[in-house]
Design a protein around this motif. Structure first.
Motif, PDB file in Angstrom:
ATOM      1  N   VAL A   1       0.833  -1.201   0.000  1.00  0.00           N
ATOM      2  CA  VAL A   1       0.000   0.000   0.000  1.00  0.00           C
ATOM      3  C   VAL A   1       0.869   1.253   0.000  1.00  0.00           C
ATOM      4  O   VAL A   1       0.566   2.230  -0.698  1.00  0.00           O
ATOM      5  N   TYR A   2       1.950   1.231   0.755  1.00  0.00           N
ATOM      6  CA  TYR A   2       2.822   2.408   0.835  1.00  0.00           C
ATOM      7  C   TYR A   2       3.652   2.589  -0.438  1.00  0.00           C
ATOM      8  O   TYR A   2       3.734   3.696  -0.983  1.00  0.00           O
ATOM      9  N   GLU A   3       4.274   1.514  -0.908  1.00  0.00           N
ATOM     10  CA  GLU A   3       5.186   1.621  -2.042  1.00  0.00           C
ATOM     11  C   GLU A   3       4.461   1.687  -3.384  1.00  0.00           C
ATOM     12  O   GLU A   3       4.977   2.256  -4.348  1.00  0.00           O
ATOM     13  N   HIS A   4       3.268   1.099  -3.463  1.00  0.00           N
ATOM     14  CA  HIS A   4       2.548   1.027  -4.734  1.00  0.00           C
ATOM     15  C   HIS A   4       1.093   1.449  -4.551  1.00  0.00           C
ATOM     16  O   HIS A   4       0.177   0.647  -4.713  1.00  0.00           O
ATOM     17  N   PRO A   5       0.857   2.707  -4.204  1.00  0.00           N
ATOM     18  CA  PRO A   5      -0.521   3.166  -4.019  1.00  0.00           C
ATOM     19  C   PRO A   5      -1.320   3.037  -5.312  1.00  0.00           C
ATOM     20  O   PRO A   5      -0.837   3.354  -6.394  1.00  0.00           O
TER      21      PRO A   5
ATOM     22  N   SER B   1      -4.133   4.600  -6.111  1.00  0.00           N
ATOM     23  CA  SER B   1      -4.836   5.807  -6.537  1.00  0.00           C
ATOM     24  C   SER B   1      -4.184   7.024  -5.896  1.00  0.00           C
ATOM     25  O   SER B   1      -3.396   6.911  -4.950  1.00  0.00           O
ATOM     26  N   ALA B   2      -4.559   8.192  -6.416  1.00  0.00           N
ATOM     27  CA  ALA B   2      -4.053   9.435  -5.842  1.00  0.00           C
ATOM     28  C   ALA B   2      -4.499   9.583  -4.398  1.00  0.00           C
ATOM     29  O   ALA B   2      -3.761  10.104  -3.558  1.00  0.00           O
ATOM     30  N   PHE B   3      -5.705   9.109  -4.079  1.00  0.00           N
ATOM     31  CA  PHE B   3      -6.181   9.201  -2.700  1.00  0.00           C
ATOM     32  C   PHE B   3      -5.282   8.392  -1.766  1.00  0.00           C
ATOM     33  O   PHE B   3      -4.876   8.878  -0.707  1.00  0.00           O
ATOM     34  N   VAL B   4      -4.966   7.157  -2.128  1.00  0.00           N
ATOM     35  CA  VAL B   4      -4.118   6.310  -1.284  1.00  0.00           C
ATOM     36  C   VAL B   4      -2.738   6.927  -1.137  1.00  0.00           C
ATOM     37  O   VAL B   4      -2.171   6.982  -0.039  1.00  0.00           O
ATOM     38  N   ALA B   5      -2.177   7.418  -2.246  1.00  0.00           N
ATOM     39  CA  ALA B   5      -0.841   8.036  -2.196  1.00  0.00           C
ATOM     40  C   ALA B   5      -0.823   9.221  -1.249  1.00  0.00           C
ATOM     41  O   ALA B   5       0.142   9.429  -0.509  1.00  0.00           O
ATOM     42  N   GLY B   6      -1.904  10.009  -1.244  1.00  0.00           N
ATOM     43  CA  GLY B   6      -1.944  11.192  -0.401  1.00  0.00           C
ATOM     44  C   GLY B   6      -2.307  10.915   1.038  1.00  0.00           C
ATOM     45  O   GLY B   6      -1.847  11.619   1.939  1.00  0.00           O
TER      46      GLY B   6
ATOM     47  N   ILE C   1       2.525  14.232  -5.743  1.00  0.00           N
ATOM     48  CA  ILE C   1       1.755  13.837  -6.919  1.00  0.00           C
ATOM     49  C   ILE C   1       1.894  14.935  -7.962  1.00  0.00           C
ATOM     50  O   ILE C   1       1.559  16.097  -7.711  1.00  0.00           O
ATOM     51  N   LEU C   2       2.425  14.577  -9.117  1.00  0.00           N
ATOM     52  CA  LEU C   2       2.564  15.514 -10.225  1.00  0.00           C
ATOM     53  C   LEU C   2       1.689  15.065 -11.388  1.00  0.00           C
ATOM     54  O   LEU C   2       1.656  13.873 -11.726  1.00  0.00           O
ATOM     55  N   THR C   3       0.985  16.005 -11.987  1.00  0.00           N
ATOM     56  CA  THR C   3       0.123  15.731 -13.128  1.00  0.00           C
ATOM     57  C   THR C   3       0.328  16.811 -14.182  1.00  0.00           C
ATOM     58  O   THR C   3       0.955  17.844 -13.931  1.00  0.00           O
ATOM     59  N   GLY C   4      -0.236  16.577 -15.359  1.00  0.00           N
ATOM     60  CA  GLY C   4      -0.254  17.598 -16.405  1.00  0.00           C
ATOM     61  C   GLY C   4       1.126  18.037 -16.837  1.00  0.00           C
ATOM     62  O   GLY C   4       2.067  17.243 -16.957  1.00  0.00           O
ATOM     63  N   ALA C   5       1.262  19.371 -17.069  1.00  0.00           N
ATOM     64  CA  ALA C   5       2.506  19.929 -17.600  1.00  0.00           C
ATOM     65  C   ALA C   5       3.686  19.680 -16.678  1.00  0.00           C
ATOM     66  O   ALA C   5       4.813  19.433 -17.139  1.00  0.00           O
ATOM     67  N   ALA C   6       3.465  19.715 -15.348  1.00  0.00           N
ATOM     68  CA  ALA C   6       4.559  19.492 -14.397  1.00  0.00           C
ATOM     69  C   ALA C   6       5.130  18.089 -14.549  1.00  0.00           C
ATOM     70  O   ALA C   6       6.352  17.886 -14.522  1.00  0.00           O
TER      71      ALA C   6
END
Length: 350
Positions: free
Chosen positions: A226-230, A232-237, A244-249
């Motif tokens: 769960v920690y190393e391989h979340p 979803s974004a919710f689990v990661a956060g 968490i980086l998305t889009g242009a970043a």
């Protein structure tokens, strides 16, 4: 006809609705016999509702719950082989510790001498031997929590449900009780189902973790998975600190997925040409926006040239924090291994 299950607990498409609120929304999972299983999530995520459904304090709106292969639909709490330990301990203030622990055997009609012997054995197991004559108000918070645990274990349930039992304790005592709870669970060998919003408790004690969000389960796995391989974004956060980086970043970093997460401790911060990143590493450049000294570590917030921000956590191994006020605004290079990135998908509950 429902197929029998060998699991300690099985949820089969279980929902619990309160009017328009879906406290549990089509939840399915299995808990193995003898497992320390944690239900982790924020307030209102559905974890406590699922615990109450197992205990029999609530009934499902739809779906079925099996305990050791048998449906418990309509079975009242007192007919289930389950005990619950609550955050507020729920000890009887007018009874001494021994009588509190022996309450279950007393209700079953066991002779007084026998039930008090059993109570003393339980108190020995939870490191409270010799304190049976005291009243609950003469004990510390941690001791009262042990009494509540002994009172539940004396009934020899096949399942022990723990509803945020350490929430009222201070940090040091919580950490001590985490170690003791895990040791007791290993000793008695019964299934522990533990509800918490504290990620440290869930990761530190459990064999597997179910991460809840908005009445559904986002991910089930070992603490490391769960920690190393979340998933979803919710689990990661929610589980630990994560970037968490998305889009242009995200697209500005060569070789990175369109959306990804990376844990702060996986990132190496290089200032002033201290070291070159290894071949194949992901690289980003930026400036230190702020830093926070945390004793054992320092947290850097870095504004990236390509947009977005990354948090880096660096252990203070050399006896002091690197830099200080002079690091503010300093250009830095960040690098990390590609296999430490986790591609992100939208939360299933979003």
């Amino acid at each position: 006809m429902t197929k029998a299950s060998t699991s300690a607990v099985s949820f089969r498409q279980v929902s619990r609705h309160y009017g328009e609120v879906r406290a549990a929304d089509n939840v399915s999972f299995d808990i193995e016999d003898g497992e320390f299983f944690a239900m982790l999530g924020p307030s209102g995520s559905g974890k406590t509702t699922c615990l109450r459904l197992i205990a029999g304090f609530e009934q499902p709106t739809s779906g079925d719950i099996l305990i050791h292969g048998k449906s418990v639909a309509g079975v009242p709490p007192y007919e289930r082989d389950v005990n619950t330990v609550f955050q507020d301990y729920a000890l009887f203030p007018h009874m001494n510790v021994a009588d509190n622990v022996a309450y279950g055997p007393m209700i079953r009609g066991e002779p007084k001498a026998q039930r008090l012997r059993e109570a003393e054995e339980m108190l020995r197991m939870v490191a409270l031997e010799g304190l049976g004559a005291r009243k609950p108000n003469q004990l510390s918070g941690g001791q009262r929590q042990r009494v509540a645990l002994a009172r539940a274990l004396i009934n020899k349930p096949s399942l022990l449900l723990l509803d945020e039992p350490l929430g009222a304790l201070d940090l040091k005592l919580r950490e001590q009780m985490q170690v003791e709870l895990k040791a007791i669970q290993r000793r008695v060998g019964i299934t522990f189902i533990y509800v918490t919003h504290d990620q440290g408790e869930a990761l530190g004690m459990s064999d597997r973790v179910a991460v809840f969000n908005r009445g559904r389960i986002e991910q089930i796995g070992s603490p490391a998975d769960v920690y190393e391989h979340p998933a979803s974004a919710f689990v990661a956060g929610f589980v630990g600190v994560s970037n968490i980086l998305t889009g242009a970043a995200a697209r500005s970093i060569a070789g990175a997925p369109a959306a990804f997460s990376i844990r702060p401790e996986k990132i190496t911060l290089v200032a002033g040409g201290e070291e070159a990143p290894p071949p194949g590493a992901c690289v980003a450049r930026g400036k230190i926006d702020s830093l926070l000294y945390l004793g054992s570590s320092t947290r850097f917030n870095v504004a990236l040239e390509g947009g977005g921000e990354l948090t880096v956590i660096e252990q203070n191994r050399s006896g002091g924090a690197r830099g200080g006020a002079e690091m503010q605004g300093r250009p830095v290079l960040l690098w990390w291994r590609r296999d430490h990135m986790q591609g992100m998908v939208e939360s299933s509950s979003a």
